[in-house]
Scaffold this active site. Sequence first.
Site, PDB file in Angstrom:
ATOM      1  N   GLN A 124      61.960 -32.531  49.306  1.00 41.59           N
ATOM      2  CA  GLN A 124      62.641 -31.241  49.445  1.00 41.59           C
ATOM      3  C   GLN A 124      63.484 -31.157  50.720  1.00 41.59           C
ATOM      4  OE1 GLN A 124      59.671 -28.183  49.048  1.00 41.59           O
ATOM      5  NE2 GLN A 124      59.870 -28.106  46.814  1.00 41.59           N
ATOM      6  N   ASP A 127      66.935 -32.833  50.280  1.00 43.64           N
ATOM      7  CA  ASP A 127      67.740 -32.427  49.125  1.00 43.64           C
ATOM      8  C   ASP A 127      69.058 -31.788  49.557  1.00 43.64           C
ATOM      9  OD1 ASP A 127      68.759 -31.560  46.733  1.00 43.64           O
ATOM     10  OD2 ASP A 127      66.932 -30.536  46.066  1.00 43.64           O
ATOM     11  N   SER A 130      70.737 -29.127  47.173  1.00 39.14           N
ATOM     12  CA  SER A 130      70.200 -27.774  47.284  1.00 39.14           C
ATOM     13  C   SER A 130      70.687 -27.090  48.551  1.00 39.14           C
ATOM     14  CB  SER A 130      68.665 -27.805  47.266  1.00 39.14           C
ATOM     15  OG  SER A 130      68.192 -28.164  45.980  1.00 39.14           O
ATOM     16  N   TYR A 227      66.626 -29.356  36.000  1.00 43.33           N
ATOM     17  CA  TYR A 227      68.025 -29.076  35.694  1.00 43.33           C
ATOM     18  C   TYR A 227      68.154 -28.451  34.305  1.00 43.33           C
ATOM     19  CZ  TYR A 227      69.088 -32.182  39.620  1.00 43.33           C
ATOM     20  OH  TYR A 227      69.161 -32.757  40.861  1.00 43.33           O
TER      21      TYR A 227
END
Length: 373
Positions: A124, A127, A130, A227
Amino acid sequence: MKIVVLKERSSEESRVAAVPETVKKLAGAGHTLVIEPGAGLVAGFPDAAYEEAGAQISDKELGNADLVMGVRRPPAEVLSQVKEGAGVIGLLEPHSIKDSLGDFNARKLLALSMEYTPRITRAQSMDALSSQSNLAGYRAVIEGAALYGRAMPMMMTAAGTVAPAKVFVMGAGVAGLQAIATARRLGAIVTATDVRPAAKEQVASLGGKFIAVEDEEFKAAETAGGYAKQMSEEYQKKQAELTASHIAKQDIVITTALIPGRPAPTLISEEMVANMKPGAVIVDMAVAMGGNCPLSKPDEVVDVNGVKVAGFSNLPARLAADSSSLLAKNLVSFLPLITGENGEFAPNFDDEIVAAMTLTRDGETVHATLKEG
């Protein structure tokens, strides 16, 4: 490890892959940082700030770099200067990279694409999609509000009441959710749609109203990676019918729908635009991949009978300082996976994150999606 941070060659890219804060952290870990002159200037980071953080300023060290960091895919003339076996990392645009694979393989470069960071808990902090989409969603609302000729919140004045703007967000991924939150903070009445069932609760939690055809296909419309799936023509038709009348009443519509490796799906037809009221605004965040509206054009605002259709192909670059800072932190989080015990360049190819992000290695294209066809 010697790390060279590129100055982006495209005049349309204002971000940079390292900021003074991350340079200080990497230099403190024993790495040698070289920043190309003026790399961070447009984003608000002068060369002096990098030097103060512990970096060198030079445009003559590409041939000595163990790792080259950039925002976008470097052009062939840059890759030709990188020493054999070095790593190149950034947003390499893997879905349009095939013509450039030879440039990477000719130098036996390790190409690491941040777009392929797996959506797992451990990754995370790495990423980049994002982090950049989050800021893009925010900026899309700001751009839409600027183009809209009225106020966003309800205003009660002695002269009368100003009605709140109606904002419809199509696609409730990272960008869409931030767009919803931003539009709500500005006082708009917000509705949103998405093909993924999980989005319904997320939209509601931000104060938006969810709109979608909730049939059996809708209930299964999400990949294991989080997704959106490509929906059937039948579903798209039903969804279009549902949203057509809704769009006609909206003041600002923001579209965010992207499907990895495919052209962006059409969400707003020319007929829908024709039925919108003059003064309304469409912000097409998917314009770089063909657009969610066939009338949108990259980096243009098209006036269609009073409806403004805006296509911004690089919204994060309009927030260059924050976008660069988040991207740089994503890269710092990833770096331990390609660093040996003594600080040397030593990628761990057994790590699932490194494996997922690797496009080329030792003169060969290794990513499964790029070897197809």
